[in-house]
Design an enzyme around this catalytic site. Structure first.
Site, mmCIF file in Angstrom:
data_model
loop_
_atom_site.group_PDB
_atom_site.id
_atom_site.type_symbol
_atom_site.label_atom_id
_atom_site.label_comp_id
_atom_site.label_asym_id
_atom_site.label_seq_id
_atom_site.Cartn_x
_atom_site.Cartn_y
_atom_site.Cartn_z
ATOM 1 N N SER A 290 0.849 -1.196 0.000
ATOM 2 C CA SER A 290 0.000 0.000 0.000
ATOM 3 C C SER A 290 0.878 1.237 0.000
ATOM 4 C CB SER A 290 -0.898 0.009 1.237
ATOM 5 O OG SER A 290 -1.529 1.268 1.404
ATOM 6 N N TYR B 168 -2.015 -0.587 10.121
ATOM 7 C CA TYR B 168 -2.081 -0.922 8.699
ATOM 8 C C TYR B 168 -0.838 -0.413 7.983
ATOM 9 C CZ TYR B 168 -3.721 -1.081 3.876
ATOM 10 O OH TYR B 168 -3.833 -1.332 2.525
#
Length: 262
Positions: free
Chosen positions: A154, A167
């Site tokens: 990501s 995350y």
């Protein structure tokens, strides 16, 4: 020029068997479709969404695709998944570690117990799960003379995720793990690459894109939009193909220039 709706294959993956985690929806489902269109047989992994996984399997081009269930936050389940795919499909030539979770857990909003639980769930699923699955699959690939591992990271690994710090940390860890494995596994002819998407139009992102912040999210990219799952799947398909071995260890940014690294 290839259009966004073009379904032609970018690679010839005939004879390959691919395991795609988190493939019942979103990016994972798009990757499964791309790899199948390129000729691979696909093991469609899911956690609990069996009907959705079966639907993906049913729509894949070619034959002999299968769905496999596993909770990748459980170490033994990672091992069992890899062994089941090998037993039922014969091998794993391509591993795509796509499964992951995204949970908001702002440091000023949670009690200490909630904070700990958010970190444990996220790291176990997004980082330790892929590491455990890679351990089993890479040893199988080494015995067979090689393979390809592609991890879905990501942009949050680079720019930070203040509302979901676990995350961002898990994806940064996945990047580092991938590059460590690229070095460790290169002598075994195993390619390891990463694609790092920005906002992609998936079920996971729907609440953000359809809410009050949707326009602001789209405006983060000079393209004025978010990405589509198939755009990420095309990159995965390219990384899974032959002829790019010297790119092992690469991290491909796919965020619509919403975050540019230097």
């Amino acid at each position: 020029m290839v259009s966004a709706t073009d379904t032609s294959a970018l690679s010839d993956l005939s004879g390959n068997i691919a395991l795609v985690t988190g493939a019942s929806r979103g990016i994972g489902a798009a990757v499964a479709r791309r790899l199948a269109a390129a000729g691979a047989r696909v093991a469609v992994h899911y956690n609990s969404a069996r009907d959705a996984a079966d639907s993906v399997v049913a729509e894949l081009q070619g034959e002999a695709h299968e769905a496999f269930s596993a909770d990748l936050s459980v170490p033994d389940a990672c091992r069992d998944l890899a062994e089941s795919v090998v037993d039922r499909m014969g091998a794993i030539d391509i591993l795509v570690n796509n499964a992951g979770i995204f949970e908001l857990h702002e440091i000023t909003e949670l009690d200490f117990e909630g904070w700990q639980m958010a970190w444990e769930r996220t790291l176990q699923t997004n980082l330790i799960g892929p590491a455990n699955l890679t351990y089993v699959v890479a040893r199988h690939m080494a015995e067979r003379g090689g393979g390809r591992i592609i991890n879905v990271s990501s942009r949050g690994a680079f720019r930070g995720e203040p509302q979901a710090p676990a995350y961002g940390a898990s994806k940064a860890g996945l990047n580092s793990f991938s590059q460590s494995m690229a070095q460790a596994l290169a002598p075994h002819n195993i390619f390891v690459g990463v694609v790092a998407p920005g906002f992609i139009e998936t079920d996971m992102a729907a609440s953000h894109l359809e809410g009050a912040s949707g326009d602001a999210i789209r405006a983060q990219s000079p393209l004025g939009r978010v990405g589509q799952p198939d755009e990420i799947a095309r990159i995965v398909e390219f990384l899974a193909g032959d002829g790019i071995g010297f790119a092992t260890g690469c991290i491909v940014d796919a965020n619509g220039a919403s975050y540019l690294r230097t």
